[in-house]
Design a protein around this motif. Structure first.
Motif, PDB file in Angstrom:
ATOM      1  N   PRO A 176     -14.031   0.701   0.267  1.00  0.00           N
ATOM      2  CA  PRO A 176     -14.497   0.864  -1.121  1.00  0.00           C
ATOM      3  C   PRO A 176     -14.688  -0.472  -1.846  1.00  0.00           C
ATOM      4  N   GLN A 177     -13.882  -1.467  -1.470  1.00  0.00           N
ATOM      5  CA  GLN A 177     -14.049  -2.778  -2.093  1.00  0.00           C
ATOM      6  C   GLN A 177     -15.177  -3.565  -1.443  1.00  0.00           C
ATOM      7  N   ASP A 254     -18.646  -0.426 -12.208  1.00  0.00           N
ATOM      8  CA  ASP A 254     -17.299  -0.096 -11.743  1.00  0.00           C
ATOM      9  C   ASP A 254     -16.665  -1.305 -11.060  1.00  0.00           C
ATOM     10  N   GLU A 255     -17.273  -2.468 -11.270  1.00  0.00           N
ATOM     11  CA  GLU A 255     -16.836  -3.693 -10.577  1.00  0.00           C
ATOM     12  C   GLU A 255     -15.380  -4.012 -10.886  1.00  0.00           C
ATOM     13  N   SER A 256     -14.678  -4.487  -9.859  1.00  0.00           N
ATOM     14  CA  SER A 256     -13.244  -4.667 -10.037  1.00  0.00           C
ATOM     15  C   SER A 256     -12.846  -6.126 -10.192  1.00  0.00           C
ATOM     16  N   ARG A 257     -13.728  -7.062  -9.951  1.00  0.00           N
ATOM     17  CA  ARG A 257     -13.362  -8.461 -10.129  1.00  0.00           C
ATOM     18  C   ARG A 257     -14.265  -9.126 -11.135  1.00  0.00           C
TER      19      ARG A 257
ATOM     20  N   PRO B  94      -7.521  -3.411  -6.426  1.00  0.00           N
ATOM     21  CA  PRO B  94      -8.242  -3.648  -7.685  1.00  0.00           C
ATOM     22  C   PRO B  94      -9.231  -2.538  -8.045  1.00  0.00           C
ATOM     23  N   HIS B  95      -9.656  -1.743  -7.054  1.00  0.00           N
ATOM     24  CA  HIS B  95     -10.659  -0.711  -7.333  1.00  0.00           C
ATOM     25  C   HIS B  95     -10.018   0.593  -7.788  1.00  0.00           C
ATOM     26  N   ARG B 137      -6.890  -0.602 -15.125  1.00  0.00           N
ATOM     27  CA  ARG B 137      -7.085  -1.286 -13.851  1.00  0.00           C
ATOM     28  C   ARG B 137      -6.090  -2.437 -13.754  1.00  0.00           C
ATOM     29  N   ARG B 139      -6.453  -5.472 -13.036  1.00  0.00           N
ATOM     30  CA  ARG B 139      -6.890  -6.759 -13.615  1.00  0.00           C
ATOM     31  C   ARG B 139      -6.686  -6.806 -15.129  1.00  0.00           C
TER      32      ARG B 139
END
Lengths: 257, 246
Positions: A176-177, A254-257, B94-95, B137, B139
């Motif tokens: 998923p990442q 939906d970006e996580s970084r 992180p997701h 989340r 982060r």
């Protein structure tokens, strides 16, 4: 985006204009002029190849993504005996040009299978799909590997310490990442497949290029017919590009970084 | 093997290429014991605790965790079910939301329903005092909060033993105590803990036993009161001087 679309739409318009202005009779658009019965049936014949090209590309790309994953995963193993076959596959497949591979699969593979006691016939459709899928899978495998290896090792370790198995770790944590990093180069590969599917014409597959070739033989108007052929691919690829960009935007939110 | 011994490590050796990470390490841990491992960087302390849950292979020697030998085929998965781990870099997913970080393990490996897993997760988020962050989340949390989520994530698997690999080294100074407080509470509840840390205040307060490592060996071990006041080896004395007067 609509701006760039309008600019592209201008191109064939200009070509048509140049043709209709009749500068010395070099252009003969009548051959694909939908206003005349003959031109109309010619255009319908050419457009009739769309479906085959789309089918070829979609099935080949789907298979390539599947084979690529099956090749990439053992390729990242700590065990070199699991890694080795994957490495060999990628180096080997990547080195074979598409056209010779297509000939080998279409003319050679049935012979090999028959000698192994598995008599199969491979028609142009499946011959083209097998070739495109295998040839492309070496590249998708490398794309998966790069994407998966870009996920920090700590993610896998954390997943394993909360008890997840290898496949659960891949499915719920790593892939998923990685997918956001894999998607753009994968879309490039899909466009590449759409274009390479033109090679299927040489083994008789009735797709866009084959139909153009056949019409050229009867009408002897290569410039106009191939211009339309290029336009057909252009439209197809642009549609894919827009779709991919839409998909990226959706995942990007939906970006996580 | 005595009834309440949960970890047994015998003459453990490991090399990374030419570098000897562990040389003949012996260590026994009894149920409920809190051990703090310290030593200069490269002394093998992280490698040692990573061997306990099979994140690191070893070359020779013997490790048994809760009666399961790590040399047995397929034992790693069973050992990991008993052993939680907290990392220096938190390693949250992180997701996923904080809550999903906690429920993933219980749902996928313990077969809990989402409802039960979420109730369990909220219970542990309460214990590390951040239930209000459940739907954020990772982060969006501070480092100290992230590390507390990581501790809660491990606890959701109901481990018998907790490993901590420099849990406060990546934190800003003002966040260290909020993480250490959670660890102290865990110790007071009787959790068996192996903690690699340079937080000597924590060690003095919580540890039953200090283990000092240098060059891949256990150089000195003993109760904190004894070793801090009178370190026997020169190397340990030099190390303590450095970290206490820095």
């Amino acid at each position: 985006m609509t701006g760039s679309l309008r600019r592209w739409a201008l191109l064939p318009g200009l070509l048509l204009l140049a043709g209709c202005s009749g500068s010395g009779g070099t252009w003969g658009w009548y051959v694909i002029d939908p206003g005349t019965p003959q031109g109309r049936s010619n255009v319908e014949f050419l457009l009739g190849g769309f479906w085959a090209t789309i089918q070829l590309s979609l099935i080949a790309a789907g298979l390539s993504m599947l084979i690529g994953l099956l090749v990439a995963l053992p390729g990242m193993s700590a065990n070199r005996w699991l890694r080795l076959p994957s490495r060999i596959y990628i180096e080997f497949v990547r080195a074979i040009p598409l056209l010779p591979m297509l000939f080998w699969v279409f003319y050679g593979l049935p012979v090999v299978m028959r000698s192994l006691g598995v008599p199969i016939t491979i028609d142009a459709f499946w011959g083209a799909i097998i070739t495109l899928a295998i040839s492309d899978s070496a590249f998708t495998a490398e794309i998966y590997r790069a994407g998966i290896q870009s996920i920090p090792k700590g993610q896998t370790e954390a997943a394993r310490t909360v008890g997840l198995s290898y496949s659960q770790t891949m499915r719920y944590v790593v892939l998923p990442q990685a997918i956001r990093r894999i998607l753009p180069p994968l879309a490039n590969q899909f466009i590449y497949i759409v274009k390479m599917s033109a090679f299927a014409s040489v083994i008789g597959m009735q797709e866009l290029t084959r139909r153009a070739n056949e019409l050229v033989v009867t009408e002897y108007r290569p410039l106009e017919i191939y211009s339309l052929l290029i336009l057909e691919y252009l439209v197809l690829v642009l549609i894919i590009s827009f779709f991919v960009r839409w998909l990226e935007r959706r995942m990007g939110s939906d970006e996580s970084r | 093997m005595s009834a309440n011994r949960v970890i047994e490590i015998r003459s453990l050796n490991k090399s990374f290429g030419d570098f000897r990470a562990l040389t003949g390490v012996d260590l026994d841990v009894t149920l409920g014991e809190r051990i703090v491992i310290c030593g200069p960087s490269g002394s093998g302390k992280s490698t040692l605790i990573r061997c306990v849950n099979g994140l690191e292979d070893y070359d020779s020697g013997h490790i048994e965790v809760d009666g399961i030998s790590l040399a047995e085929r397929g034992s790693v998965q069973r050992v990991r079910a008993e052993v939680g781990m907290v990392f220096q870099q938190f390693n949250l997913f992180p997701h996923l939301s904080v809550l999903e970080n906690l429920t993933l393990g219980p749902m996928k490996t313990r077969g809990l329903s989402r409802k039960d897993a979420e109730a369990l997760a909220m219970d542990y988020l309460g214990r590390v005092r951040i239930p209000e962050q459940a739907h954020k989340r990772p982060r969006d949390l501070s480092g100290g909060q992230q590390q507390r989520v990581a501790i809660a994530r491990s606890l959701c698997m109901k481990p018998k033993i907790m490993l901590f690999d420099e849990p406060t080294s990546a934190l800003d100074p003002e966040m260290i105590s909020e993480v250490l407080d959670v660890m102290v509470e865990l110790a007071e509840e009787g959790m068996t803990m192996l903690v690699v840390t340079h937080e000597m205040g924590f060690a003095r307060r919580v540890a039953d036993r200090m283990v000092f490592m240098d060059g891949g060996e256990i150089v000195e071990t003993g109760a904190p009161s004894a070793v801090f006041d009178a370190p026997r080896s020169k190397r340990f004395r030099a190390f303590l001087d450095k970290i206490i007067h820095h």
